[in-house]
Design an enzyme around this catalytic site. Sequence first.
Site, mmCIF file in Angstrom:
data_model
loop_
_atom_site.group_PDB
_atom_site.id
_atom_site.type_symbol
_atom_site.label_atom_id
_atom_site.label_comp_id
_atom_site.label_asym_id
_atom_site.label_seq_id
_atom_site.Cartn_x
_atom_site.Cartn_y
_atom_site.Cartn_z
ATOM 1 N N ASP A 77 -32.262 17.825 14.056
ATOM 2 C CA ASP A 77 -31.967 17.527 12.647
ATOM 3 C C ASP A 77 -31.180 16.218 12.602
ATOM 4 O OD1 ASP A 77 -31.445 17.569 9.990
ATOM 5 O OD2 ASP A 77 -30.292 19.438 9.986
ATOM 6 N N ASP A 116 -36.857 14.243 8.494
ATOM 7 C CA ASP A 116 -35.750 14.086 9.451
ATOM 8 C C ASP A 116 -35.490 15.349 10.280
ATOM 9 O OD1 ASP A 116 -34.847 15.595 7.378
ATOM 10 O OD2 ASP A 116 -33.017 14.457 7.006
ATOM 11 N N GLU A 117 -36.476 16.192 10.410
ATOM 12 C CA GLU A 117 -36.298 17.430 11.176
ATOM 13 C C GLU A 117 -37.557 17.743 11.967
ATOM 14 O OE1 GLU A 117 -34.499 21.156 9.288
ATOM 15 O OE2 GLU A 117 -34.812 19.803 7.595
#
Lengths: 369, 416
Positions: free
Chosen positions: B20, B115-116
């Site tokens: 993350d 973003d993960e």
Amino acid sequence: MKFITTREDLIKPLQMVCGVVERRQTLPVLSHVLLSLQEENLTLTATDLEVQMKTHTPVRGMGDGGAGDITLPARKFLDICRALPEGAEVQLICEGGRAQIRSGKSRFTLATLPAGEFPSIETRESILEFSLAQKDLRQAIERTHFAMAQDDVRYYLNGLLLELAERVLRLVATDGHRLALCEQVREEEFYENQQVIIPRKGVLELHRLLEDNDAETRVTLGSNFILICTPEMNFTSKLIDGRFPDYQNVVPMSTDKTAVCEREPLRQALGRVSILSNEKYRGVRMAFSQGVLQISAHNPEHEEAEEEVAIDYTGSPLEIGFNVNYLLDALAACDTEQVQLLLSDPNSCCLIRGMNDPSCRYVVMPMRL
Amino acid sequence: MSPALDRCPRLWPRAIIHMDMNAFFAAVEQRDDPDLRGRPVAVTNGLQGTCIITCSYEARTFGIHTGMRLTAARRLCPALVQRPARPRVYARVSAAIMTALRDRVSPDMEVFSVDEAFLDVTRCQRLHGTPLRMARMVKAIVREVSGGLSCSVGVSGDKTTAKFAAKLEKPDGLTVIPPWEARERLRDIPVTALCGVAEGIGRYLARHGARTCGDVAALPVSVLARRFGNLGRRIWLMCQGRDPDRIHLDTPPPKSLGHGKVVPPATRDRALLLTYLQHMSEKVATRLRRHELEAQVFFIGLRGESAWLGERLQTAVPVCDGGAIFALCRDFMDRAWHNEPVFQVQVTALAPRPRRLQLTLFEETASPSDALNVVMDEINRCYGEFTIAPARLLQRSTMPDVIAPAWKPAGHRQSL
């Protein structure tokens, strides 16, 4: 109104007419069935304003004041009759806006609506009439109805085309992807060519109710209705006011590849392969070559099915994709031992017909693979 | 964390890493502008944007968070620096990170959002070493290919516990929960802290006296299954650190494909709304064509003060042409809109399917828009979106596009 009859004598006619009654109504009277008693004959009518179904059943009157018209909630009436014990005697007595059903120790009081409010479809001014055997009409519908569209924006496809031309009675259905056509050549000639489109719901009801016998069936066409009378029922439907697409143009005249094979093995092979075809698009790949047809399918889970069917094939090898359901429908509708598949290229339609049976033709457009 | 874990020769039956990025968009801004480092930064949609998309950790210490209005944030922290979002830059950085992780750690990777990501490293243990070692690799690779950005990493035996672990230490954290400890570690955690367990489900479970994961695990699975079906069964397993969900390697075909945009608050100007709707129609159509898709049913919607005014409308045949979709919008506006104030517009293609998969019998006269669309797409591909477009779009909103959380480095979700 007063009469006595048996449970069975009510259930059959009620089941016939109740198919027309829509589950949801804006007009309360449309959820009702109209009962008209004249001497020993009870007529039952149901309608959704587009389709009207009328049938009759014998009853015993109960003295004076028996004749008359009332309407009863159709489904409740049918459900009550169904729930009564087999062979039960049923009495119906209607007085002052309430109807009472009595059978043995059971009593049911149903609300009625004035018979005068019950709408009927206008069937005056007929243009043309003809007769045929009930089973012939039934079979023609059986062999075409599945290709009708459902809820298509092109509303004229949501029905069945009935065409009379010279000595031919023709039914055509299409959803824009496939087409089914069935013809019957008649003894006498039609004086006037006619084309009408019967709405889908009416066609499905007819298909459900027509019987497989030789009884005379009288068809009356008007400018905006069709009336079909068999000994058991009078079916009336309004017509779809629209221009049916030019189906003649899409039935291929000449193809350069012909495959002949046993219908049942092909149908079964397609049925097995279809299990692993994409659930949404239903595509199968068919590879035609001398003596053998290979059928295969795969799904998004990367599972695969392959089959081989022996065929008599002339022409260069061809690979083509189809929605397997369309092929299965067409093959189920042919009733010959062998079928002919006429093809030309992967972007052109396939014409399917029973061997030596010119009466029915099925056109299926391919899928891109 | 015990250092012994790193040397433990025991192979995990299943090992999942969750990565993350920390305050991703704000971190990219700080990376590219040294002046911003160590300062509270808020990223908004252009300089006109009033809603905070992301903020730096410095800003978070003031209590500022994603979704907060800029004016409210400035009251908490007058020194807050506003930066306009640069979605194309974020997309590029994200794609670089995801590609590197897939190539260098494990091919079994699911890009969860911009973003993960989840990595299934079960089958890499003999190659790369222990899960902890691979988690360190992930952090090093992210730092290397992103030009110094940090991320938080969680490691466990299933996706839910790994994601939960990643949240425990932020920023720049690394938390390992071995699968055999997962159940114990989750026991006293509120069930709503798990990813995918929303307030509504939480309230239902609370009525059954279950607030923590341990409580839920003690319920009969049938209680959850009756109310929530398979999702309920999954939640029951999630609460025991046994989330069965696998890593989804490929993006499934889209169930819908749509674009929406915020309009000036309480707009009642019909012409302006039509411009917004045409803008969205063209975006949806272009995207359908880019992915060789077409659709027949579209959702056209206007968000009013409290609710959506929307309809599903159908075209005669499946389409991927902006004009055809816009015609539905016009029809919708004529019938359904009665001058209510509008805050947002939405155009969505429902159930898109591969284009011209099933050939048709009655060829609709090949529409001239097909040829036009081919040329238009080619010009816009070379010179940028809407270089050529219907004239009305000259009036279109200049608000920049927003990067969707569901953005993916490839496939139909790769859109701005």
